[in-house]
Every structure is written in C-alpha cells, then in structure tokens.
Design a protein around this motif. Structure first.
Motif, PDB file in Angstrom:
ATOM      1  N   GLU A 153      41.214  37.232  38.237  1.00  0.00           N
ATOM      2  CA  GLU A 153      39.785  37.224  38.560  1.00  0.00           C
ATOM      3  C   GLU A 153      39.109  38.517  38.106  1.00  0.00           C
ATOM      4  O   GLU A 153      38.028  38.498  37.513  1.00  0.00           O
ATOM      5  N   ALA A 154      39.747  39.656  38.380  1.00  0.00           N
ATOM      6  CA  ALA A 154      39.157  40.948  38.040  1.00  0.00           C
ATOM      7  C   ALA A 154      39.016  41.120  36.540  1.00  0.00           C
ATOM      8  O   ALA A 154      37.956  41.518  36.034  1.00  0.00           O
ATOM      9  N   LEU A 155      40.073  40.828  35.791  1.00  0.00           N
ATOM     10  CA  LEU A 155      40.054  41.032  34.348  1.00  0.00           C
ATOM     11  C   LEU A 155      39.135  40.038  33.651  1.00  0.00           C
ATOM     12  O   LEU A 155      38.500  40.373  32.645  1.00  0.00           O
ATOM     13  N   THR A 156      39.055  38.825  34.171  1.00  0.00           N
ATOM     14  CA  THR A 156      38.135  37.849  33.591  1.00  0.00           C
ATOM     15  C   THR A 156      36.690  38.303  33.767  1.00  0.00           C
ATOM     16  O   THR A 156      35.872  38.193  32.856  1.00  0.00           O
ATOM     17  N   ALA A 157      36.366  38.836  34.939  1.00  0.00           N
ATOM     18  CA  ALA A 157      35.016  39.347  35.180  1.00  0.00           C
ATOM     19  C   ALA A 157      34.726  40.565  34.318  1.00  0.00           C
ATOM     20  O   ALA A 157      33.650  40.689  33.726  1.00  0.00           O
ATOM     21  N   ALA A 158      35.705  41.465  34.207  1.00  0.00           N
ATOM     22  CA  ALA A 158      35.505  42.698  33.439  1.00  0.00           C
ATOM     23  C   ALA A 158      35.392  42.436  31.946  1.00  0.00           C
ATOM     24  O   ALA A 158      34.750  43.201  31.218  1.00  0.00           O
TER      25      ALA A 158
END
Length: 206
Positions: free
Chosen positions: A115-120
């Motif tokens: 989730e974090a890397l997809t958003a970033a």
C-alpha cells in the motif's frame, strides 16, 4: 476556517475522489478478499502514512514544482509504473499457487508495504492534492484550513479502504473455490494500471 458551504461541496467531491478506482483501491479489494476487512484496513494505514507528507508538500506548493518539472515527474512515474507491474505479476503468479494448493496468507508487513509503495510511486497523487485541496482552503487561515481539509481527506480515504475491502470480502465469499480467478483479475489490473501510468502526461505548467 472552511465555511459550511465549502464543507457541503468539499465532502462529497472529496469522497468521490477517495472512491475513484485505482491501484491502491484495487489493493484494498484484493487484501479484503484474501485476508478480511480488518487486515485490509491495517494494510491501508501504509497508504495514509505516505499521503500525509504528500499533502504537506502540496500545501507548501511543491506539487506545482513537480507539475513543472518534466524530469521529476517522469522519474517518479516510471518507478511507480514498474512497481505496479511487478506487483501485478506477483499477484498473478500467486493465483497459480492458489489454484493448485492453499496459498500462505499475506503477511501484514508485506501488505502494508504494498500500500505504501503503491501510493508513493504515483506522482499524480501529489498533483491531485495540489490542485484539489487548496480550492477549499481560506486564504486568511491557510495553515489551519489546509490541516482540516487534509485530515478530512485522510479520514474519508480510510472509509474508502473499508468499502473496497468489504466488496472484496463479499466477492470472495461468493467466489468460494474460484478465488484464484479474482487474484488473476487483480494482478492483471495492477499491470494495466502500471502501463497506464507509463503513458500518463504531466499537467501543463500554469
């Protein structure tokens, strides 16, 4: 402060933006189907923690810098696109395992990082914040107003995560032994989002 009229316009417009189907919401759908709503909500915190500095940067006007810099936009875009495609391939491969035997459940850490890397990896997110949120912030109370609309965006984003997770869980309950087909669709969807991100153009500088 944000006026009542602005709230009446902001809340439905913001929630519509939160509910827009994209790679992060596809992840929430997938996590909900595989591991339940609570698991998807916990994983979604990774997305929110990335959105916080994005909102701050947009408030400081750096979103405009990103929209004006072709190099910065392109680098972030390509990194994000490659990551989405890689995640999509992993999900598709995992579906093959699911079809043959019971797959090991996703770890909380892996889902959180997804989730974090997809958003970033999506430069368009900070540009959305830079273009959307300031419209509802009064000039005479910019810092406090921006904090309010930013916080409301994050709260509604968390609700959207829960909605997509619930839809995924409901679909999984009907799919039963065909869960691997849902995983395949999810994986190919991530690959498609990655390809579309590669083709995305930065907004024209004002």
């Amino acid at each position: 402060m944000v006026t009542i009229m602005n709230y009446a316009i902001f809340l439905p417009a913001c929630f519509a933006l939160n509910l827009t189907f994209g790679p992060n919401n596809l992840l929430a759908l997938t996590h909900g189907a595989q591991s339940g709503i609570g698991f998807a909500l916990r994983a979604g915190i990774g997305r929110l923690l990335v959105f916080i500095p994005m909102i701050v940067l947009s408030g400081l006007g750096l979103g405009i810098v990103l929209s004006a810099s072709a190099t910065a936009f392109t680098v972030l875009k390509l990194i994000g696109a490659v990551y989405l495609i890689w995640i999509g391939i992993r999900i598709v491969r995992a579906a093959k395992v699911t079809a043959q035997a019971k797959m090991s459940p996703l770890t909380a850490r892996e889902s959180f990082m997804r989730e974090a890397l997809t958003a970033a990896g999506n430069p368009k997110a900070v540009l959305i914040f830079a273009a959307f949120l300031p419209q509802f912030v009064p000039a005479d109370a910019y810092a406090s107003g921006y904090a309010i609309v930013g916080s409301l965006f994050l709260a509604l984003e968390f609700v959207a995560i829960g909605i997509y997770a619930a839809i995924g869980r409901l679909a999984a309950s009907f799919a039963g032994s065909k869960l691997h087909w849902m995983q395949r669709v999810s994986g190919f969807g991530m690959i498609l989002f990655g390809m579309l991100l590669m083709l995305a153009r930065r907004p024209a500088a004002a």
